[in-house]
Every structure is written in structure tokens, then in C-alpha cells.
Design a protein around this motif. Structure first.
Motif, PDB file in Angstrom:
ATOM      1  N   LYS A  88       0.828  -1.201   0.000  1.00 30.71           N
ATOM      2  CA  LYS A  88       0.000   0.000   0.000  1.00 30.71           C
ATOM      3  C   LYS A  88       0.869   1.262   0.000  1.00 30.71           C
ATOM      4  O   LYS A  88       0.579   2.225  -0.721  1.00 30.71           O
ATOM      5  CB  LYS A  88      -0.931   0.001   1.221  1.00 30.71           C
ATOM      6  CG  LYS A  88      -2.116  -0.945   1.088  1.00 30.71           C
ATOM      7  CD  LYS A  88      -3.031  -0.842   2.307  1.00 30.71           C
ATOM      8  CE  LYS A  88      -4.272  -1.702   2.126  1.00 30.71           C
ATOM      9  NZ  LYS A  88      -5.164  -1.632   3.315  1.00 30.71           N
ATOM     10  N   ASN A  91       2.359   1.712  -3.488  1.00 36.33           N
ATOM     11  CA  ASN A  91       1.339   2.180  -4.429  1.00 36.33           C
ATOM     12  C   ASN A  91       0.992   3.644  -4.184  1.00 36.33           C
ATOM     13  O   ASN A  91       0.835   4.430  -5.131  1.00 36.33           O
ATOM     14  CB  ASN A  91       0.075   1.330  -4.314  1.00 36.33           C
ATOM     15  CG  ASN A  91       0.197  -0.031  -4.982  1.00 36.33           C
ATOM     16  OD1 ASN A  91      -0.774  -0.767  -5.069  1.00 36.33           O
ATOM     17  ND2 ASN A  91       1.387  -0.391  -5.455  1.00 36.33           N
ATOM     18  N   GLN A  92       0.887   4.028  -2.919  1.00 35.52           N
ATOM     19  CA  GLN A  92       0.535   5.408  -2.575  1.00 35.52           C
ATOM     20  C   GLN A  92       1.630   6.406  -2.950  1.00 35.52           C
ATOM     21  O   GLN A  92       1.358   7.576  -3.187  1.00 35.52           O
ATOM     22  CB  GLN A  92       0.217   5.504  -1.082  1.00 35.52           C
ATOM     23  CG  GLN A  92      -1.090   4.832  -0.699  1.00 35.52           C
ATOM     24  CD  GLN A  92      -1.229   4.592   0.793  1.00 35.52           C
ATOM     25  OE1 GLN A  92      -0.332   4.937   1.578  1.00 35.52           O
ATOM     26  NE2 GLN A  92      -2.330   3.992   1.197  1.00 35.52           N
ATOM     27  N   HIS A  94       3.422   6.012  -5.606  1.00 37.20           N
ATOM     28  CA  HIS A  94       3.522   5.900  -7.070  1.00 37.20           C
ATOM     29  C   HIS A  94       4.725   5.083  -7.527  1.00 37.20           C
ATOM     30  O   HIS A  94       5.338   5.390  -8.548  1.00 37.20           O
ATOM     31  CB  HIS A  94       3.544   7.291  -7.705  1.00 37.20           C
ATOM     32  CG  HIS A  94       2.429   8.173  -7.253  1.00 37.20           C
ATOM     33  ND1 HIS A  94       1.107   7.940  -7.594  1.00 37.20           N
ATOM     34  CD2 HIS A  94       2.419   9.269  -6.452  1.00 37.20           C
ATOM     35  CE1 HIS A  94       0.344   8.860  -7.038  1.00 37.20           C
ATOM     36  NE2 HIS A  94       1.100   9.676  -6.339  1.00 37.20           N
ATOM     37  N   ARG A  96       6.156   1.534  -8.994  1.00 44.85           N
ATOM     38  CA  ARG A  96       5.705   0.355  -9.734  1.00 44.85           C
ATOM     39  C   ARG A  96       6.209  -0.904  -9.023  1.00 44.85           C
ATOM     40  O   ARG A  96       7.387  -1.000  -8.682  1.00 44.85           O
ATOM     41  CB  ARG A  96       6.218   0.397 -11.164  1.00 44.85           C
ATOM     42  CG  ARG A  96       5.570   1.481 -12.022  1.00 44.85           C
ATOM     43  CD  ARG A  96       6.090   1.425 -13.445  1.00 44.85           C
ATOM     44  NE  ARG A  96       7.529   1.699 -13.490  1.00 44.85           N
ATOM     45  CZ  ARG A  96       8.342   1.272 -14.459  1.00 44.85           C
ATOM     46  NH1 ARG A  96       7.884   0.498 -15.428  1.00 44.85           N
ATOM     47  NH2 ARG A  96       9.618   1.588 -14.445  1.00 44.85           N
ATOM     48  N   CYS A  97       5.317  -1.850  -8.829  1.00 46.99           N
ATOM     49  CA  CYS A  97       5.661  -3.089  -8.130  1.00 46.99           C
ATOM     50  C   CYS A  97       5.457  -4.276  -9.066  1.00 46.99           C
ATOM     51  O   CYS A  97       4.447  -4.351  -9.774  1.00 46.99           O
ATOM     52  CB  CYS A  97       4.781  -3.265  -6.897  1.00 46.99           C
ATOM     53  SG  CYS A  97       4.930  -1.944  -5.688  1.00 46.99           S
ATOM     54  N   TYR A 120      -2.105  -4.974  -6.336  1.00 49.04           N
ATOM     55  CA  TYR A 120      -1.004  -4.072  -5.993  1.00 49.04           C
ATOM     56  C   TYR A 120       0.120  -4.073  -7.026  1.00 49.04           C
ATOM     57  O   TYR A 120       1.058  -3.286  -6.903  1.00 49.04           O
ATOM     58  CB  TYR A 120      -0.422  -4.444  -4.630  1.00 49.04           C
ATOM     59  CG  TYR A 120      -1.413  -4.318  -3.501  1.00 49.04           C
ATOM     60  CD1 TYR A 120      -1.800  -3.075  -3.028  1.00 49.04           C
ATOM     61  CD2 TYR A 120      -1.961  -5.452  -2.904  1.00 49.04           C
ATOM     62  CE1 TYR A 120      -2.712  -2.956  -1.988  1.00 49.04           C
ATOM     63  CE2 TYR A 120      -2.879  -5.348  -1.864  1.00 49.04           C
ATOM     64  CZ  TYR A 120      -3.248  -4.097  -1.419  1.00 49.04           C
ATOM     65  OH  TYR A 120      -4.154  -3.983  -0.393  1.00 49.04           O
ATOM     66  N   THR A 122       1.936  -4.090 -10.959  1.00 47.74           N
ATOM     67  CA  THR A 122       1.868  -3.657 -12.349  1.00 47.74           C
ATOM     68  C   THR A 122       1.896  -4.845 -13.291  1.00 47.74           C
ATOM     69  O   THR A 122       1.199  -4.877 -14.301  1.00 47.74           O
ATOM     70  CB  THR A 122       3.057  -2.716 -12.669  1.00 47.74           C
ATOM     71  OG1 THR A 122       2.988  -1.588 -11.799  1.00 47.74           O
ATOM     72  CG2 THR A 122       3.018  -2.248 -14.114  1.00 47.74           C
TER      73      THR A 122
END
Length: 211
Positions: A88, A91-92, A94, A96-97, A120, A122
Motif C-alpha cells: 500500500k 502504491n501510494q 507511485h 511500480r511493483c 497491488y 503492475t
């Protein structure tokens, strides 16, 4: 994925152990260590050597995977402590995972969907997309190429010796969060940090942003 984001190694061990016991072949936790993060082709090779027959080795593998999938569908795989918090946060902010796993692509997609962590990420990169699986660097070199990521802006999270070696051999910084077996000190020294949970990486990432 396995052992880092999800507590799957226990289930892989138990299903292989139970199937092998049906054929009168003992299988211990110590035996299972050699199978961690090596990918399914290597697993089949090791099972073949263990049982002394290619046909039986493949049969044991197939039966164990079938049992594993049934138990996966029943909700027996849990998300590892701290994983959701870190995902989280990334993602918050920005980031890329990507899942970069030794497992087969369909296994990655199925498992992440069932455990609801697919949202969660990409994309998903698998060991069956490269010539050599971990500890070779192939999967991470391929990930860099596929994602157009810069090495200096990339960090890898790993739980096993073979995963750490794969990342380091690809020239990437790696954070180690041990799972079943704590890697030897020589392996730990290759990591930029050794943490008890994934959530413990958040303060380090926040600090890195301000430097």
C-alpha cells in the motif's frame, strides 16, 4: 512471491511430504530447503533423483501440485506479515511493483488472485520466461529489460539465498526478509538490509526519499 509475500513454503512442503509418504518415501523440512526458489523444472529433477524414476518423480510432482492447489483454493495460504502495509505504501507513493518469481506464470497469477494481492502489482514476471532460474541473474535482468527500470532506482525484496544471489548477480540492491531458513552471514552481507518483516522497509524507503 513464495515465502516473501505469501506463506506458501509450508504448504509446498506439506503437500510434497504427504504425497511422498504415500509412496513410502520420507521427506523432511531439511530436505525441502533444497527446493526453495528453484522453480518447478528443478523441483521435478530433484524429485526424480529422490524417487529414482522420471515417471514417478513427475507423478509425485503432479499429485503434490494438485493437492497444493486444492488447499490454496480452500484459503490455506496466508499473506505474510507486513506485506500489505508495504504494498500500500509503495502504491501510494507511485512506485511500480512487480512480482518476479521462480514460479510458473499461471501459478503466480492464480495465487496472487486467490490471496487478493494481485491488485497491488503492475505485472508478473516468472522463472519460466528465462533460460535459467534463480540463483542465476536471468529473471532480474529480464525484469529490468521488460520494465525499462533503471538499476539505481530499483530495489529487490527476497527471502532466500538463491533469490539474494540472483538479485546481486544482476547488479541490484536487495533487501532480505528471511522466511524458512535464515541465510548464512556471507549471504546476509550481500543485502543492503536484513529485516524481520516487509513493513520494516517502510521507514528505510521514507528515509531514502528525503536523502
Amino acid at each position: 512471491m513464495d515465502g516473501l509475500l505469501l506463506d506458501t513454503e509450508k504448504l509446498y512442503f506439506e503437500t510434497r511430504r504427504d504425497v511422498l509418504e504415500n509412496y513410502g518415501i520420507p521427506f523432511t523440512k531439511e530436505d525441502h530447503v533444497a527446493y526453495i526458489a528453484k522453480g518447478f523444472p528443478v523441483t521435478i529433477q530433484k524429485l526424480t533423483k529422490l524417487v529414482g524414476s522420471a515417471d514417478l518423480g513427475k507423478r509425485v510432482f503432479d499429485e503434490a501440485i494438485s493437492l497444493y492447489n486444492r488447499r490454496l483454493q480452500q484459503g490455506e495460504v496466508q499473506v505474510k506479515k507486513g506485506a500489505i502495509e508495504l504494498l500500500k505504501f509503495l502504491n501510494q507513493t507511485h512506485k511500480r511493483c512487480y512480482v518476479t518469481s521462480s514460479a510458473a506464470k499461471d501459478t503466480i497469477i492464480q495465487t496472487t488472485k486467490i490471496t487478493k494481492i494481485d491488485q497491488y502489482f503492475t505485472d508478473f514476471i516468472s522463472g519460466d520466461e528465462v533460460p535459467h532460474n534463480k540463483p542465476a541473474p536471468d529473471v532480474y535482468l529480464y525484469a529490468l529489460q521488460r520494465t525499462h527500470a533503471d538499476k539505481t532506482g530499483t530495489v529487490v525484496f527476497e527471502d532466500s539465498t538463491s533469490g539474494v544471489l540472483s538479485a546481486v548477480n544482476a547488479g541490484l540492491d536487495v533487501v532480505l526478509v528471511p522466511d524458512w531458513i535464515k541465510p548464512q552471514p556471507t549471504i546476509q552481507e550481500k543485502a543492503v538490509a536484513v529485516l524481520p518483516t516487509l513493513a520494516d522497509a517502510i521507514p528505510l524507503l521514507k528515509k531514502a526519499r528525503t536523502n
